[in-house]
Design a protein around this motif. Structure first.
Motif, short mmCIF file in Angstrom:
data_model
loop_
_atom_site.label_atom_id
_atom_site.label_comp_id
_atom_site.label_asym_id
_atom_site.label_seq_id
_atom_site.Cartn_x
_atom_site.Cartn_y
_atom_site.Cartn_z
N ASP A 104 -1.00 -1.39 6.29
CA ASP A 104 -0.26 -2.50 5.70
C ASP A 104 0.05 -3.62 6.69
O ASP A 104 0.59 -4.65 6.32
CB ASP A 104 1.02 -2.02 5.02
N GLY A 105 -0.32 -3.43 7.96
CA GLY A 105 -0.09 -4.46 8.97
C GLY A 105 1.31 -4.44 9.56
O GLY A 105 1.63 -5.26 10.42
N MET A 106 2.15 -3.51 9.11
CA MET A 106 3.52 -3.43 9.61
C MET A 106 3.91 -2.00 9.99
O MET A 106 5.07 -1.64 9.99
CB MET A 106 4.49 -3.96 8.55
N GLY A 107 2.90 -1.17 10.30
CA GLY A 107 3.17 0.19 10.73
C GLY A 107 3.07 1.24 9.64
O GLY A 107 3.24 2.42 9.91
N GLY A 108 2.81 0.82 8.43
CA GLY A 108 2.70 1.77 7.33
C GLY A 108 1.27 1.84 6.81
O GLY A 108 0.37 1.17 7.29
N LEU A 109 1.11 2.69 5.82
CA LEU A 109 -0.19 2.86 5.16
C LEU A 109 -0.05 2.52 3.68
O LEU A 109 0.95 2.88 3.06
CB LEU A 109 -0.66 4.31 5.25
N ILE A 110 -1.05 1.87 3.15
CA ILE A 110 -1.15 1.72 1.70
C ILE A 110 -1.85 2.98 1.23
O ILE A 110 -2.91 3.34 1.74
CB ILE A 110 -1.90 0.43 1.34
N VAL A 111 -1.22 3.66 0.28
CA VAL A 111 -1.67 4.98 -0.14
C VAL A 111 -1.84 5.08 -1.64
O VAL A 111 -1.26 4.30 -2.40
CB VAL A 111 -0.69 6.08 0.33
N LEU A 112 -2.61 6.08 -2.04
CA LEU A 112 -2.75 6.45 -3.44
C LEU A 112 -1.96 7.73 -3.64
O LEU A 112 -2.09 8.67 -2.86
CB LEU A 112 -4.22 6.67 -3.78
N ASP A 113 -1.12 7.76 -4.67
CA ASP A 113 -0.22 8.89 -4.91
C ASP A 113 -0.80 9.81 -5.98
O ASP A 113 -0.65 9.55 -7.18
CB ASP A 113 1.16 8.38 -5.32
N SER A 114 -1.44 10.89 -5.55
CA SER A 114 -2.10 11.80 -6.48
C SER A 114 -1.13 12.65 -7.30
O SER A 114 -1.56 13.36 -8.21
CB SER A 114 -3.09 12.71 -5.75
N SER A 115 0.16 12.56 -7.02
CA SER A 115 1.14 13.31 -7.81
C SER A 115 1.44 12.61 -9.14
O SER A 115 2.11 13.18 -9.99
CB SER A 115 2.44 13.52 -7.03
N GLN A 116 0.94 11.38 -9.29
CA GLN A 116 1.20 10.60 -10.51
C GLN A 116 -0.15 10.14 -11.08
O GLN A 116 -0.63 9.07 -10.75
CB GLN A 116 2.06 9.38 -10.19
N VAL A 117 -0.74 10.94 -11.94
CA VAL A 117 -2.06 10.64 -12.48
C VAL A 117 -1.91 9.97 -13.85
O VAL A 117 -1.20 10.47 -14.71
CB VAL A 117 -2.89 11.94 -12.64
N ASP A 118 -2.60 8.82 -14.04
CA ASP A 118 -2.53 8.15 -15.33
C ASP A 118 -3.58 8.72 -16.29
O ASP A 118 -4.35 9.62 -15.92
CB ASP A 118 -2.63 6.63 -15.19
#
Length: 164
Positions: A104-118
């Motif tokens: 994310d450019g600020m020390g974090g990660l952009i992630v996909l949350d597999s615990s919430q499936v649409d």
């Protein structure tokens, strides 16, 4: 409303149509995708899987995605989302149901949350920061990878073109 897979297809067209400001690898075959999912212990959602299948890893107009790829120097080791996700889990305690897809450019990660499936099998896009375990403390960036990535990249291409 565009489906997550349709958005991924449009993203692929956007990357291919802007090859002067985009880079990508050669994609991933079914064997490499299966190996990545085995190592992570979680399946990729369809919209992310489609773009990784097409490109492996890619960037466009300054937006860089981790993807999945290998290099000659690292041999069969799966790089990108696999190594960064496993590293974040080991070093910072990132929950095992998250998949890192970008920094994310600020020390974090952009992630996909597999615990919430649409209903289409896709996962929401969140920002994870080291030490955060409660999903309520994570910023939600999108409902699925395809729509999120298409929107992000479309804006980036427009800004790039307007500033040129």
């Amino acid at each position: 409303m565009t489906s997550a897979i349709e958005a991924s297809e449009r993203l692929i067209e956007l990357v291919r149509g802007n090859d002067d400001i985009a880079n990508h690898a050669d994609g991933c075959d079914a064997e490499m995708l299966a190996a990545a999912e085995r190592e992570l212990g979680v399946a990729f959602p369809p919209s992310y899987r489609r773009v990784v299948e097409e490109f492996g890893t890619w960037d466009i107009a300054g937006e860089e995605f981790l993807g999945v790829y290998q290099t000659g120097a690292m041999g069969r080791k799966l790089l990108g989302s696999v190594t960064e996700t496993l590293d974040a889990r080991d070093r910072y305690g990132m929950p095992s149901d998250l998949i890192g897809v970008m920094f994310d450019g600020m020390g974090g990660l952009i992630v996909l949350d597999s615990s919430q499936v649409d209903s289409g099998g896709d996962y929401p896009v969140l920002v994870w920061n080291p030490g955060v375990t409660d999903r309520r403390d994570m910023e939600r960036l999108g409902e699925d990878f395809g729509s999120f990535a298409l929107s992000l990249c479309s804006r980036a291409v427009t800004r790039w073109r307007e500033s040129s």
